[in-house]
Structure formats: structure tokens, C-alpha cells
Design a protein around this motif. Structure first.
Motif, PDB file in Angstrom:
ATOM      1  N   ASN A  80      43.695  56.442 124.911  1.00 44.65           N
ATOM      2  CA  ASN A  80      44.837  56.456 125.432  1.00 44.65           C
ATOM      3  C   ASN A  80      44.722  56.973 127.085  1.00 44.65           C
ATOM      4  OD1 ASN A  80      46.756  58.185 126.764  1.00 44.65           O
ATOM      5  ND2 ASN A  80      47.967  57.314 125.192  1.00 44.65           N
ATOM      6  N   GLN A 114      51.985  48.644 119.947  1.00 43.64           N
ATOM      7  CA  GLN A 114      52.651  49.570 119.673  1.00 43.64           C
ATOM      8  C   GLN A 114      51.192  50.690 120.055  1.00 43.64           C
ATOM      9  OE1 GLN A 114      54.284  46.906 119.220  1.00 43.64           O
ATOM     10  NE2 GLN A 114      56.804  47.324 118.687  1.00 43.64           N
ATOM     11  N   SER A 115      51.665  52.058 120.735  1.00 45.56           N
ATOM     12  CA  SER A 115      50.266  52.686 121.036  1.00 45.56           C
ATOM     13  C   SER A 115      50.793  54.120 120.661  1.00 45.56           C
ATOM     14  CB  SER A 115      49.439  52.580 121.615  1.00 45.56           C
ATOM     15  OG  SER A 115      50.037  52.578 123.190  1.00 45.56           O
ATOM     16  N   CYS A 116      52.062  54.300 119.740  1.00 56.25           N
ATOM     17  CA  CYS A 116      52.607  56.211 120.108  1.00 56.25           C
ATOM     18  C   CYS A 116      53.541  55.755 118.823  1.00 56.25           C
ATOM     19  CB  CYS A 116      53.698  56.350 121.103  1.00 56.25           C
ATOM     20  SG  CYS A 116      52.574  56.090 123.052  1.00 56.25           S
ATOM     21  N   TRP A 117      53.523  56.598 118.053  1.00 56.99           N
ATOM     22  CA  TRP A 117      53.891  56.738 116.740  1.00 56.99           C
ATOM     23  C   TRP A 117      54.563  57.942 116.587  1.00 56.99           C
ATOM     24  CZ3 TRP A 117      51.284  59.875 112.423  1.00 56.99           C
ATOM     25  CH2 TRP A 117      51.791  59.925 111.191  1.00 56.99           C
ATOM     26  N   GLU A 157      53.366  53.013 125.431  1.00 55.03           N
ATOM     27  CA  GLU A 157      53.030  54.317 126.870  1.00 55.03           C
ATOM     28  C   GLU A 157      54.369  53.911 128.157  1.00 55.03           C
ATOM     29  OE1 GLU A 157      48.941  52.813 127.085  1.00 55.03           O
ATOM     30  OE2 GLU A 157      48.776  53.895 125.671  1.00 55.03           O
ATOM     31  N   SER A 172      51.209  57.895 129.195  1.00 56.76           N
ATOM     32  CA  SER A 172      51.609  58.839 128.134  1.00 56.76           C
ATOM     33  C   SER A 172      52.822  58.220 127.321  1.00 56.76           C
ATOM     34  CB  SER A 172      52.400  60.152 129.771  1.00 56.76           C
ATOM     35  OG  SER A 172      53.171  59.267 129.905  1.00 56.76           O
ATOM     36  N   CYS A 173      52.765  59.406 126.519  1.00 56.78           N
ATOM     37  CA  CYS A 173      53.882  59.040 124.935  1.00 56.78           C
ATOM     38  C   CYS A 173      55.010  59.434 125.318  1.00 56.78           C
ATOM     39  CB  CYS A 173      53.275  58.985 123.332  1.00 56.78           C
ATOM     40  SG  CYS A 173      51.372  57.727 123.280  1.00 56.78           S
ATOM     41  N   PHE A 204      56.066  61.836 120.816  1.00 54.01           N
ATOM     42  CA  PHE A 204      55.281  60.498 119.952  1.00 54.01           C
ATOM     43  C   PHE A 204      54.034  60.816 120.067  1.00 54.01           C
ATOM     44  CE2 PHE A 204      59.277  58.364 119.558  1.00 54.01           C
ATOM     45  CZ  PHE A 204      59.023  57.185 118.928  1.00 54.01           C
ATOM     46  N   GLU A 205      53.151  60.446 119.022  1.00 55.10           N
ATOM     47  CA  GLU A 205      51.613  60.828 119.456  1.00 55.10           C
ATOM     48  C   GLU A 205      50.954  59.700 119.884  1.00 55.10           C
ATOM     49  OE1 GLU A 205      50.294  62.145 115.566  1.00 55.10           O
ATOM     50  OE2 GLU A 205      51.693  62.680 115.400  1.00 55.10           O
ATOM     51  N   ALA A 206      50.111  59.831 120.382  1.00 57.23           N
ATOM     52  CA  ALA A 206      49.088  58.939 120.733  1.00 57.23           C
ATOM     53  C   ALA A 206      48.309  57.733 119.672  1.00 57.23           C
ATOM     54  CB  ALA A 206      47.857  58.452 121.873  1.00 57.23           C
ATOM     55  N   GLN A 236      45.318  51.547 119.915  1.00 58.06           N
ATOM     56  CA  GLN A 236      45.910  50.498 120.268  1.00 58.06           C
ATOM     57  C   GLN A 236      45.402  49.543 119.598  1.00 58.06           C
ATOM     58  OE1 GLN A 236      46.750  49.764 124.212  1.00 58.06           O
ATOM     59  NE2 GLN A 236      49.641  48.852 124.316  1.00 58.06           N
TER      60      GLN A 236
END
Length: 651
Positions: free
Chosen positions: A308, A371-374, A391, A396-397, A401-403, A406
Motif C-alpha cells: 500500500n 480490492q486491497s482494503c478489508w 484504495e 488510503s483505505c 478498513f485496513e490495508a 493487493q
């Protein structure tokens, strides 16, 4: 003389008539846009479904897809009558479809109501309409009205009746392609900032050379055979079908070089519309639903997990499910469309709603950036989207959400640019499998991922990415720099016959990636699915309500090594259709195919592509059509000579 003159006249007249007929067919195809069935997508609107209701809801959502597929088939069969009287579709197709959908929506509301608050307004989603190709994609990025003659394997009447062409009679069409050399560079990457995670981890899982396919989707339609209505390529986990439980996935074999990666990676197959019949030609999900032609094995697949730009990444939860893109984007609109198309050497230019026409020496590339934010809690959600997010433009997420790493999935195919002028007869069209009513539009492309990494390997991945290193079994397989151009010595207009490197699924692919391991028990016929060593081949794979949604044998349509097992269901609030994520690339700026944008130079090493397709009417083709006239002309000339000599001797 009489015979020769007659032969010349008849042949020339027939050729002229044939040309007039072809021209007329092309004009008809341009005027008539491809009709398809548009129904509001229910699954994307259900953002909250109680766990106790998810199995029943998933079954009913699969039934809704089956109903639309059946209605589209009716539409194709009644195309001629509907063309004469468009209102005829209301009574014969749309009214019965609305009734069936209302019943399914009622059962969905009942199931959710038994476990929680009953959703309101579901019945408003029952009505469907007919749309043409220029109304697709929610009115945005829609393809122009269809043009071009049908490709090999599709009749002219089918093309004229629906304007859709393609070997399966439901696309693709010429308007679905764009010359990559006429697209302006548009790919952008968020700038790295202090505190970001700059490393990469790559997994090497082959190219599905062993031919593991099915038309299931264990994420969207668990427990439902043919839930996808189109075929998927699978790499990584070798036991993925609609009935695979979490335990099945955990115990499965893997095609990945690092045995700690048992994740499943899958996407719609790419086919050449060349008239060939694959093993699924008469099977649900295949030819019976308009997915026809030769399945192409990828030349290369790279699976890269990136960091990220603004923060460190955290570990993905085991069995996290992510879908990127939207298989129904043609009728849903492009809000969730996320696949990109390009060509090797031109990957700074990405297309969202067009297939690329690549110059000679350049390969077709599909790219999925997941998608890379959970959300930090859920491994899935009712609509399979809200538990993950993209992102923002700065990397930023969203709040809460946290990174996570990806996944960037890149698939390369050695296929030639199709000959659009003759509908793919000279060089075949290519297209991804799709739901039948989605007409094989490139905007419907999508990718699926289930994380089955060992926890130790996942920790190593995160440590590698956060520390800025390059790691993983596939680290040596990364694509070249985007600025690399095709070899100038191979530069030519993309109108030659198909390359032998566009290999069918039945032949292993010669790539740098390791070949997939052989299937445990391969099957030559998809009607006889392979089973694992501990699984009886007679175990049925019917839907949870006891019926086989495909209308077939009740067995999953799997070619190799998948074990049919039942699984528990996966996970009512109705939401409005989501907008396109802010991180999505802007609409592609592109010029008409064959014309470079103003102020843009032709890429070095390539000739300007003014006609990126084969054109009918060359010397060889003309000679092939007119040889009877040539023979007749010789007879006519011989007659004159014989007459002259006879008269000379008599005098």
C-alpha cells in the motif's frame, strides 16, 4: 462460344449478387442492435443477509440467473417474430419472467424474514425489459450499434435477426474491439509515500495447462451446479467446484510451486470464435448458453501481491473471498467493472470496455487489480463486495478498513488481432465467456480469489511486502517494463492467419511458468466429472432444493480432479446500485481504431495501424470466386479461334 459466354455471364452475375447480399447483411447488422434481457441485479442489492438465511438466498439468486438465461434463449428463438412486432416479447417472455422472479423474490424475503427483519421492496426488482446493445452498460461506455458479418459458425440470419454475431450467436461484434495503438496512455499508479509498503510477493501457479474448468462459482452460488452459466479457468487449488467446502479447499492439491499456497484463482475462459467445438459444446455453461469456440490456454499468468502506498499491510484472513469486476456489467452498468485489457508493450494503455487489437509481435493482456482494503471482520459478505474495498486515489483505505496485500492478476494470451471486416472468418474473433444475456462484452470480465495460504506463508508475504523486498516463487516471472515495445523485426499488420501459439486447452502451454501438476483422475468428457481418490463418482451434485439447475445429469461440469462435495452455505437490506469506486481509472480516452490520437506519436517499432484487420477482396480471394468465369472466357476465345480458322479454310 455459347457455353463459354454463358458461364462467364452466370459467374459474374452470381459474384455480384453475393457481394450485394453480403453488403446488405452488413447494413442490416449495423441498423439492428443486439437485444438482450435486462433485469435488476438482486444479489448486489442485498447487503445484509442473516447467516441462517444465506443458503436459501444463494439458491434463489441462482434461480434468478437461470430464469434470465432461459428468457434470453427464448429471445433468440423468437428474434424474427419480435423484430416484426417488438411488443410480442411482453406477453411471451417478459410477463412470464416477471412472475417467476416475483416468486423467487418472495422466497428470498421469507427466508430473510424467518431469521431477521423482512426486507421491503424486493418485488420492485421483479420486472425486466429488453435492451439493445446501445443501451447496455447503464447507458455508459455502451458499444455502438453492432456491425460486421457473423463469424464462422454463426448464420447470417442469426446475425441479422439479433445483430449479435459470434459463433454462439450472442456476440462479440466488431464494435467490441479497439486498436491499442490508437489509445492514449492512461494507466496511473498512486505515488509512494513515506510509511508505505513497497515490496512484492509473487506466487507461481501455472496456466491451467491441465485443463481444470467448470461453470460453477463457489463464492456466488455455492451448492449450485452451473451457477456461473459460463466456464472458468482455475489455477492454484485443484478442488474448486460449487460443492467444495472450506475443508475440501484446505485439503486439496495445488498447482502452485509453493505448496503453502492452496488459494484458488479463477476467471472466465477466453475462446477463439473459430467454429471449433470444445468438449462443452453441448453442455450447460458452454455451447448451450452461447459460450462456443476453442478455449485458449494462457501463455503466462503472473500473480503478484503488492503493498500500500500510504501504510503497512496486514495479513489476509484465511478463506477471505474477493470478487473483482462484475460479470453483469453490460446490463448493470460499469460501477463495479474492474478488468483491464491491453497488449504487451502497450500496458500503459488500458481498456475497460473494449478488447484490444494488438500489432504483430504483441500479445493480449488481461489485468485484474483486486480490492486491497478489508473491514477487519468478515471473510465474505452477502453481496460479496462490502467486506472489502478499493484504495482511494492517494492509496488510503476507507475509514474502518485496513490495508491488505493487493492481488494483481495478469494473464497473457498469444492470440492474433481478429479480422473484423469479414466477421472473423480470416482471423477468428476472441472473447471471454459470459452469462448469455451479457453478449460477451469485455466490460463483463471478472476475477475471483479465495485465500488458502498457509498462515506461515502469509506472514512471510506480509513481512516481505512491508520490508520492501521482492519475494515468492514467482518473483522471476514478472512482466517486463511497460515501456517495452514489440520486436520491430516482427512488426506487421495484425491480419495474418492465427498463430500456432494460440493453443487450445488440450495442448500444454509453453511458458516460463511451471506447468500445472497432472490431474489425479482426468476425464475426457465433461459429462463424466473426475473425482478425487476418496470420492465416489456417483455422488450427486444437485442443488440444495433437490434439483439440478443446469437441467443436466446433476453432476458438476468439471473436466479434471475436482471432488464433488456439498458445503455449507455462505453469506435484508436492499441498497441502491453502488457507484464506481473512487480508485477506478477514469473512462478510457481512446481514438477510433486505426487512428493515433492527435499529438501522439506512433510507438517505436510498430507500423501505423490504419487497418487492424484483414479485409476481403484480395487477389487470391477474387481468383477463387471467379475461376469459372476465367474458364468460360478461355472457352469463348477458343470458339472465336475455331470459327476464324474454319472460315479461313473454307475460303
Amino acid at each position: 462460344m455459347l457455353g463459354g459466354g454463358t458461364l462467364v455471364a452466370v459467374n459474374v452475375y452470381a459474384s455480384a449478387t453475393e457481394g450485394s447480399s453480403d453488403q446488405q447483411t452488413g447494413q442490416t447488422a449495423q441498423v439492428l442492435s443486439a437485444p438482450t434481457v435486462y433485469c435488476p441485479d438482486v444479489g448486489s442489492r442485498l447487503t445484509s443477509v442473516p447467516d441462517a438465511a444465506r443458503a436459501d438466498v444463494d439458491d434463489e439468486l441462482a434461480q434468478l440467473d437461470q430464469q434470465i438465461a432461459a428468457a434470453y434463449q427464448q429471445l433468440k428463438e423468437q428474434a424474427a417474430a419480435i423484430q416484426q412486432d417488438p411488443g410480442a416479447a411482453d406477453g411471451t417472455i417478459l410477463a412470464p419472467l416477471k412472475e417467476k422472479r416475483s416468486q423467487s423474490l418472495q422466497r428470498i424475503a421469507d427466508a430473510i424474514g424467518r431469521a431477521g427483519d423482512r426486507p421491503q421492496g424486493l418485488d420492485d426488482l421483479a420486472a425486466c425489459t429488453l435492451r439493445s446493445s446501445d443501451q447496455g452498460s447503464g447507458g455508459q461506455s455502451a458499444s455502438p450499434q453492432d456491425s460486421g458479418a457473423p463469424s464462422q459458425g454463426a448464420s447470417a440470419s442469426a446475425s441479422a435477426g439479433t445483430g449479435s454475431g459470434g459463433q454462439g450467436g450472442n456476440g462479440p461484434v466488431a464494435a467490441d474491439y479497439a486498436d491499442i495503438t490508437g489509445v492514449q496512455p492512461n494507466a496511473a499508479t498512486p505515488a509512494e509515500r513515506s510509511g508505505g509498503s513497497t515490496g512484492t510477493f509473487s506466487s507461481s501457479c501455472g496456466v491451467n495447462a491441465n485443463g481444470l474448468f467448470n461453470s460453477d462459482n463457489v463464492i456466488v452460488a455455492p451448492g449450485v451446479s452451473n451457477g456461473a452459466h459460463h466456464f472458468h479457468d482455475y489455477i492454484g487449488n485443484q478442488s474448486n467446484n460449487a460443492f467444495a467446502s472450506d475443508d475440501d479447499l484446505a485439503k486439496a492439491d495445488t498447482s502452485c510451486a509453493d505448496r503453502g499456497d492452496k488459494s484458488t484463482y479463477y476467471w472466465p475462459v477466453l475462446r477463439l470464435q473459430n467454429g471449433k467445438q470444445e468438449r462443452d459444446a453441448d453442455k450447460p455453461g458452454g455451447g448451450t448458453e452461447g459460450n462456443a469456440g476453442q478455449i485458449v490456454t494462457a501463455k503466462q499468468v503472473t500473480l503478484t501481491f503488492e503493498g500500500n502506498p500510504t501504510s503497512k499491510v496486514t495479513e489476509m484472513p484465511r478463506l477471505l473471498r474477493i470478487i473483482t469486476g462484475d460479470a453483469k456489467s453490460f446490463v448493470n452498468g460499469p460501477a463495479n467493472a474492474n478488468a483491464s485489457w491491453s497488449c504487451t508493450g502497450f500496458e500503459d494503455r488500458q481498456l475497460k470496455d473494449k478488447y484490444p487489437l494488438c500489432p504483430k509481435g504483441s500479445d493480449v493482456v488481461r489485468t485484474f487489480r483486486f480490492q486491497s482494503c478489508w473491514d477487519g471482520r468478515n471473510i465474505d459478505s452477502a453481496n460479496h463486495r462490502t467486506h472489502v474495498a478499493f484504495e482511494a486515489a492517494d492509496g488510503s483505505c476507507p475509514a474502518g478498513f485496513e490495508a491488505i496485500p493487493q492481488l494483481v492478476q495478469r494473464i497473457v494470451y498469444a492470440v492474433d488481432a481478429p479480422s473484423l471486416a469479414d466477421g472473423g472468418r480470416t482471423v477468428p474473433l476472441f472473447a471471454v465467456d459470459s452469462f448469455p444475456e451479457q453478449l460477451h462484452k469485455p466490460v463483463t470480465d471478472h476475477g475471483d480469489f479465495i485465500n488458502v495460504f498457509d498462515e506461515d506463508l502469509m506472514r512471510k508475504m506480509v513481512d516481505c511486502i512491508n520490508s520492501g523486498r521482492t519475494c515468492g516463487a514467482g518473483a522471476g516471472e514478472q512482466p517486463p517494463s511497460q515501456s517495452a515495445e514489440p520486436d520491430p523485426s516482427e512488426s506487421a499488420t495484425p491480419q495474418d492467419p492465427p498463430s500456432d501459439t494460440a493453443s487450445p486447452v488440450t495442448e500444454p502451454s509453453d511458458t516460463a511458468a511451471p506447468a500445472d501438476p497432472p490431474a489425479e483422475t482426468g476425464s475426457a468428457d465433461p459429462s463424466e466429472p473426475a473425482t478425487g481418490p476418496s470420492e465416489p463418482a456417483t455422488e450427486p451434485t444437485a442443488t440444495k432444493n433437490g434439483s439440478d439447475s443446469s437441467g443436466g445429469t446433476g453432476l458438476p461440469h468439471v473436466y479434471t480432479s475436482a471432488s464433488p462435495k456439498k458445503s455449507s452455505g455462505t453469506g435484508g437490506v436492499i441498497s441502491k446500485p453502488t457507484d464506481r469506486p473512487e480508485t477506478q481509472a477514469p473512462a478510457d480516452a481512446q481514438s477510433p481504431a486505426g487512428a493515433a490520437p492527435a499529438g501522439q506519436e506512433t510507438p517505436p517499432g510498430t507500423a501505423p495501424q490504419t487497418e487492424p484487420q484483414a479485409v476481403q477482396g484480395d487477389l487470391a480471394e477474387t481468383g477463387a470466386h471467379l475461376w469459372p468465369a476465367v474458364f468460360g472466357g478461355l472457352l469463348l476465345a477458343a470458339g472465336f479461334v475455331l470459327l476464324w480458322r474454319t472460315r479461313w479454310r473454307s475460303s
